[in-house]
Design an enzyme around this catalytic site. Structure first.
Site, PDB file in Angstrom:
ATOM      1  CB  CYS A   1      -3.595   3.267  -1.720  1.00 54.08           C
ATOM      2  SG  CYS A   1      -4.874   4.491  -1.496  1.00 54.08           S
TER       3      CYS A   1
ATOM      4  CG  ASP B   1       0.595  -2.121   6.069  1.00 57.40           C
ATOM      5  OD1 ASP B   1      -0.358  -2.339   6.834  1.00 57.40           O
ATOM      6  OD2 ASP B   1       0.461  -1.557   4.969  1.00 57.40           O
TER       7      ASP B   1
ATOM      8  CE  LYS C   1      -7.238  -0.387   6.093  1.00 61.20           C
ATOM      9  NZ  LYS C   1      -8.033   0.269   5.068  1.00 61.20           N
TER      10      LYS C   1
ATOM     11  CG  HIS D   1      -1.904   1.011   1.377  1.00 60.76           C
ATOM     12  ND1 HIS D   1      -1.628   2.285   1.809  1.00 60.76           N
ATOM     13  CD2 HIS D   1      -3.236   0.980   1.124  1.00 60.76           C
ATOM     14  CE1 HIS D   1      -2.753   2.996   1.815  1.00 60.76           C
ATOM     15  NE2 HIS D   1      -3.739   2.224   1.406  1.00 60.76           N
TER      16      HIS D   1
ATOM     17  CD  GLN E   1      -6.801  -4.699   4.109  1.00 69.25           C
ATOM     18  OE1 GLN E   1      -7.717  -5.439   4.476  1.00 69.25           O
ATOM     19  NE2 GLN E   1      -7.025  -3.462   3.710  1.00 69.25           N
TER      20      GLN E   1
HETATM   21  N1  7TS Z   1      -1.863  -0.682   4.467  1.00 69.48           N
HETATM   22  C1  7TS Z   1      -2.762  -1.490   3.900  1.00 69.48           C
HETATM   23  C2  7TS Z   1      -2.362  -2.878   3.505  1.00 69.48           C
HETATM   24  C3  7TS Z   1      -4.065  -1.026   3.700  1.00 69.48           C
HETATM   25  O1  7TS Z   1      -4.958  -1.836   3.148  1.00 69.48           O
HETATM   26  C4  7TS Z   1      -4.411   0.295   4.088  1.00 69.48           C
HETATM   27  C5  7TS Z   1      -5.763   0.876   3.816  1.00 69.48           C
HETATM   28  C6  7TS Z   1      -3.449   1.083   4.706  1.00 69.48           C
HETATM   29  C7  7TS Z   1      -2.178   0.562   4.867  1.00 69.48           C
HETATM   30  C8  7TS Z   1      -3.746   2.455   5.222  1.00 69.48           C
HETATM   31  O2  7TS Z   1      -4.588   2.367   6.328  1.00 69.48           O
HETATM   32  P1  7TS Z   1      -5.095   3.642   7.125  1.00 69.48           P
HETATM   33  O3  7TS Z   1      -5.988   3.098   8.163  1.00 69.48           O
HETATM   34  O4  7TS Z   1      -3.921   4.327   7.702  1.00 69.48           O
HETATM   35  O5  7TS Z   1      -5.797   4.504   6.126  1.00 69.48           O
HETATM   36  N2  7TS Z   1      -6.401   0.311   2.700  1.00 69.48           N
HETATM   37  C9  7TS Z   1      -7.482   0.819   2.074  1.00 69.48           C
HETATM   38  C10 7TS Z   1      -8.099   0.105   1.040  1.00 69.48           C
HETATM   39  O6  7TS Z   1      -7.726  -0.979   0.622  1.00 69.48           O
HETATM   40  N3  7TS Z   1      -9.140   0.835   0.613  1.00 69.48           N
HETATM   41  O7  7TS Z   1      -9.208   1.966   1.337  1.00 69.48           O
HETATM   42  C11 7TS Z   1      -8.172   1.961   2.254  1.00 69.48           C
END
Ligand code: 7TS
Length: 421
Positions: free
Chosen positions: A379, A214, A240, A137, A217
């Site tokens: 992303c 990271d 999430k 990501h 997920q």
């Molecule tokens: N890393 C992964 C693997 C992710 O899926 C996401 C968010 C992030 C980092 C960033 O997370 P945040 O909570 O800091 O925003 N992924 C997604 C997605 O797949 N669709 O919208 C956000």
């Protein structure tokens, strides 16, 4: 209540979960889109929240609200207790040895920036290498590009196979004594691929590097034991995994956290402030400058209690079962699926392209049928480029999704095909 809603609510146990009972905890899932029941297949972007989480956050705000670690009064003590209690809950959930190894952040983006800045700018210099993967990501790419620019370190990438797996055949030349950190996603949000973390941790440690993960997920969908995985740092995001937005954190081995510089300076992270310098508290507090999202971390603890109640092994089994079903049905319908086709080695974010319909058009038509998916590059533009697509449609599943909803997705695809042919 229409027929489909009824069948969803009586869907019963899938993969050890009583999905019908779970759905009753999520008020938003009984919404409709026009005349269609909502079919929410976008949990990889953010999950829905059960009443237990909504109530925990509201209860804190209604009856216990105060700033944490500040007020020597009843509410201040209660807020501190709730906030630190949440830290202990997170530590238990991740198999961390003690609560002090958990830094609260506003989510994984902040966590990975803290790693790239707080660890990277302290430990990296010209000639050093940072090893990440092509399925990251952007929040585990861009912070490293920024750190590489400041430190002179070089960013290298583990490539992907045609099947959407990490291509580890070149690991010997990519991971060398120049490598100081390996930073990888635990589960790809664009391909669903699950990373062999313990193997990479062992390989990283063998050349004297550390490994950061990271787990945006992975943490919502799979049991995690940071000590068994022997990872050095691991970021996660609460929203999430049934928790509130702006909740989440970073696990770190104590010595690694202590070796990091704070990313933000300000209130409550200091030990003493002088005219020309300041001294900092020890980890995790030196990383928590200013007023933190307190009610949100309390809500995250309620989300973890909820997931613990389901059992993370059951959560994973449910995900595997529904993903297997979705892969079968999507492939049967003629969709091109990106990422591994074997549900036992992947998570439930399923990226696909259906016939010649652009993912944005597809998502629009599916929305008219009540089906919420995400379309775009997720992303993860490096992964998109690897497979020669600008975007994909993505359905993603969580504890409240049913096979009926997969059927609704495939039914809506048929409808889209009828429109476009
Ligand atoms: N890393 C992964 C693997 C992710 O899926 C996401 C968010 C992030 C980092 C960033 O997370 P945040 O909570 O800091 O925003 N992924 C997604 C997605 O797949 N669709 O919208 C956000």
């Amino acid at each position: 209540m229409n027929e489909r809603t009824v069948s969803v609510k009586t869907a019963g146990a899938v993969g050890g979960l009583d999905v019908g009972a779970i759905r009753r905890d999520f008020p938003i899932l009984s919404r409709t889109v026009g005349e269609h029941p909502l079919v929410f297949l976008d949990s990889a972007a953010t999950s829905q929240k059960p009443n237990q989480v909504i109530d925990a956050e509201a209860e804190f705000t209604r009856h216990h609200n105060a700033n944490a670690h500040r007020g020597i009064h009843m509410l201040g003590e209660e807020a501190t207790q709730a906030y630190e209690g949440a830290r202990a809950t997170v530590a238990r959930f991740l198999g961390a040895p003690e609560p002090e190894t958990i830094v609260f952040t506003r989510g994984v983006t902040e966590s990975m920036n803290l790693v790239a800045q707080g660890w990277g700018r302290t430990h990296l210099r010209e000639g050093d290498e940072i090893l990440i993967t092509e399925m990251e990501h952007h929040s585990n790419i861009v912070p490293w590009q920024m750190t590489a620019a400041v430190t002179g370190a070089t960013l290298r990438y583990i490539p992907l196979t045609d099947d959407g797996l990490l291509d580890l055949s070149q690991l010997g030349s990519l991971l060398t004594e120049r490598t100081k950190i390996v930073s990888v996603t635990g589960m790809s949000n664009a391909l669903g691929t699950i990373t062999p973390l313990r193997q990479l941790a062992d390989s990283a440690h063998a050349v004297g590097a550390i490994i950061a993960v990271d787990a945006a997920q992975l943490a919502p969908h799979s049991p995690i034991d940071v000590q068994a995985l022997d990872v050095d740092l691991l970021g996660f995001t609460g929203h999430k995994m049934l928790g509130p937005t702006a909740s989440g954190g970073l696990y770190g081995k104590s010595d690694v956290l202590e070796s990091m510089e704070p990313m933000l300076g300000g209130g409550e992270m200091i030990h003493e402030v002088f005219h020309d310098h300041s001294t900092y508290k020890s980890a995790p507090f030196k990383f928590e400058a200013g007023t933190m999202p307190i009610a949100q971390q309390v809500g995250l603890a309620a989300a973890i209690d909820y997931l613990d109640g389901l059992g993370m092994a059951n959560v994973r089994a449910h995900e595997e079962e529904i993903t297997r079903y979705a892969l079968d049905r999507l492939l049967d319908a003629g969709a091109t699926v990106y990422g591994p086709k074997d549900a036992s080695i992947r998570g439930g974010a399923v990226s696909f392209w259906f016939k010649d319909v652009h993912p944005h058009d597809l998502a629009t038509i599916l929305n008219e049928q009540g089906v919420a998916i995400r379309a775009g590059h997720h992303c993860a533009q490096l992964a998109m480029r690897r497979y020669g697509v600008p975007a994909t449609a993505r359905a993603s599943f969580y504890v409240y999704n049913t096979k009926d909803e997969v059927d609704a997705l495939v039914g809506a695809l048929d409808h889209a095909q009828a429109i476009f042919s």
